[in-house]
Structure formats: structure tokens, C-alpha cells
Scaffold this motif. Structure first.
Motif, PDB file in Angstrom:
ATOM      1  N   CYS A 179      17.514 -40.509 101.952  1.00  3.45           N
ATOM      2  CA  CYS A 179      16.968 -39.505 101.026  1.00  3.45           C
ATOM      3  C   CYS A 179      15.969 -38.597 101.729  1.00  3.45           C
ATOM      4  N   PHE A 180      15.180 -39.148 102.632  1.00  2.00           N
ATOM      5  CA  PHE A 180      14.276 -38.303 103.412  1.00  2.00           C
ATOM      6  C   PHE A 180      15.063 -37.328 104.284  1.00  2.00           C
ATOM      7  N   GLY A 181      16.230 -37.752 104.745  1.00  3.57           N
ATOM      8  CA  GLY A 181      17.066 -36.886 105.580  1.00  3.57           C
ATOM      9  C   GLY A 181      17.648 -35.718 104.811  1.00  3.57           C
ATOM     10  N   ILE A 182      17.969 -35.930 103.534  1.00  7.41           N
ATOM     11  CA  ILE A 182      18.533 -34.840 102.728  1.00  7.41           C
ATOM     12  C   ILE A 182      17.482 -34.255 101.782  1.00  7.41           C
ATOM     13  N   TYR A 183      16.242 -34.514 102.068  1.00  8.28           N
ATOM     14  CA  TYR A 183      15.136 -34.057 101.215  1.00  8.28           C
ATOM     15  C   TYR A 183      15.147 -32.538 101.044  1.00  8.28           C
ATOM     16  N   THR A 184      15.399 -31.810 102.117  1.00  5.38           N
ATOM     17  CA  THR A 184      15.394 -30.343 102.014  1.00  5.38           C
ATOM     18  C   THR A 184      16.510 -29.858 101.097  1.00  5.38           C
ATOM     19  N   ASP A 185      17.672 -30.503 101.129  1.00  2.00           N
ATOM     20  CA  ASP A 185      18.768 -30.126 100.230  1.00  2.00           C
ATOM     21  C   ASP A 185      18.396 -30.406  98.777  1.00  2.00           C
ATOM     22  N   ILE A 186      17.774 -31.533  98.549  1.00  3.05           N
ATOM     23  CA  ILE A 186      17.385 -31.906  97.187  1.00  3.05           C
ATOM     24  C   ILE A 186      16.378 -30.888  96.641  1.00  3.05           C
ATOM     25  N   ILE A 187      15.389 -30.544  97.441  1.00  2.00           N
ATOM     26  CA  ILE A 187      14.353 -29.615  96.996  1.00  2.00           C
ATOM     27  C   ILE A 187      14.915 -28.200  96.821  1.00  2.00           C
ATOM     28  N   SER A 188      15.745 -27.767  97.746  1.00  2.00           N
ATOM     29  CA  SER A 188      16.256 -26.397  97.675  1.00  2.00           C
ATOM     30  C   SER A 188      17.235 -26.199  96.509  1.00  2.00           C
ATOM     31  N   LEU A 189      18.060 -27.212  96.236  1.00  2.00           N
ATOM     32  CA  LEU A 189      19.029 -27.067  95.143  1.00  2.00           C
ATOM     33  C   LEU A 189      18.447 -27.426  93.784  1.00  2.00           C
ATOM     34  N   GLY A 190      17.427 -28.239  93.762  1.00  2.00           N
ATOM     35  CA  GLY A 190      16.787 -28.616  92.493  1.00  2.00           C
ATOM     36  C   GLY A 190      17.750 -29.311  91.562  1.00  2.00           C
ATOM     37  N   LEU A 191      17.921 -28.765  90.367  1.00  2.46           N
ATOM     38  CA  LEU A 191      18.793 -29.388  89.369  1.00  2.46           C
ATOM     39  C   LEU A 191      20.272 -29.191  89.669  1.00  2.46           C
ATOM     40  N   LYS A 192      20.613 -28.297  90.576  1.00  2.63           N
ATOM     41  CA  LYS A 192      22.012 -28.073  90.941  1.00  2.63           C
ATOM     42  C   LYS A 192      22.517 -29.128  91.927  1.00  2.63           C
ATOM     43  N   PHE A 193      21.620 -29.924  92.453  1.00  5.73           N
ATOM     44  CA  PHE A 193      21.999 -30.967  93.414  1.00  5.73           C
ATOM     45  C   PHE A 193      22.876 -32.001  92.712  1.00  5.73           C
ATOM     46  N   PRO A 194      23.984 -32.425  93.336  1.00  2.92           N
ATOM     47  CA  PRO A 194      24.908 -33.383  92.689  1.00  2.92           C
ATOM     48  C   PRO A 194      24.364 -34.832  92.724  1.00  2.92           C
TER      49      PRO A 194
END
Length: 134
Positions: free
Chosen positions: A59-74
Motif C-alpha cells: 500500500c505504501f508503494g501504491i500510495y501515490t496512485d491512491i492519493i491521486s485517484l481518490g475515490l476513483k481508485f478501484p
């Protein structure tokens, strides 16, 4: 007079008690089912902790994806994959742990049988000596 056979037998017993016998005698207090179940529980706890740590690192590795996509993250997709992977790992761990500790217990029982037989021989030997003295 010292009997060499008795000394060898007593030495063999003492070496076993101080070496592998310490662990074997502790394991012998449990039934096979109880021993294997305890070891499986310990293994499942250890695997779960390790899995959660690995999942946290991922999760720390994909943290930037999670933050950048917000609620659109799958989220559902990742959670489902994480749960399926966890179940697969737990099943593999369950099977491997059960097989391994069943073999460990069976080997211990063989060693304990030999130990008990040697104790029986020593007791008979001592009884014979006492009988000869009387």
C-alpha cells in the motif's frame, strides 16, 4: 564392580535426555492432534502478521496512485485480490504445516519408544542386580 553394559545404557539415556530428548519429552506431553493444532495456530498467526506487513508495504508503494485517484481508485478490486491471495496463502500454509508437524510428532514418538525401551532395560538390569545381591 562397574558393569560396562549398564554404564553404556545410562550414558545413552543421559545423552538423549540432554540433547533431542528435551524437546521430545516436552512434545510428548501433548496428543498428536493437540500438538499439530497448536503449531497450526502459531503458523497461521505468524503468516497473518507477515501478510499484513507485506500488504502495508504494498500500500505504501501504491500510495501515490491512491492519493491521486481518490475515490476513483478501484478499492474493491484490490481488496478482493488481497483476500483471495490471503486465502490461498493460508490454505497452503495449513496443508504444509499439518504435514510437517505430523511428521515431527511421529518421529518424536519413535524416539520416545526407543527411550522408554531403554529405561525398561535399565530397570530390569537394576532389579536383576538387586536380586543377585539378596
Amino acid at each position: 564392580m562397574i558393569d560396562p553394559k549398564k554404564v553404556r545404557l545410562m550414558t545413552k539415556l543421559a545423552v538423549y535426555e540432554e540433547g533431542p530428548g528435551k524437546k521430545d519429552l516436552k512434545i510428548n506431553c501433548y496428543s498428536k492432534r493437540t500438538y499439530v493444532n497448536i503449531k497450526q495456530l502459531e503458523s497461521i498467526i505468524a503468516v497473518t502478521v507477515a501478510y499484513l506487513l507485506g500488504l502495508g508495504l504494498y500500500c505504501f508503494g501504491i500510495y501515490t496512485d491512491i492519493i491521486s485517484l481518490g475515490l476513483k481508485f478501484p478499492y474493491q478490486k484490490y481488496i478482493l485480490h488481497a483476500m483471495i491471495l490471503y486465502l490461498i496463502i493460508i490454505i497452503i500454509d495449513f496443508v504444509c504445516t499439518r504435514r510437517y508437524y505430523t511428521k515431527v510428532y511421529d518421529k518424536m514418538r519413535e524416539d520416545i519408544k526407543q527411550y522408554d525401551y531403554n529405561l525398561y532395560r535399565l530397570a530390569r538390569y537394576i532389579q536383576k542386580e538387586e536380586k543377585d545381591r539378596a
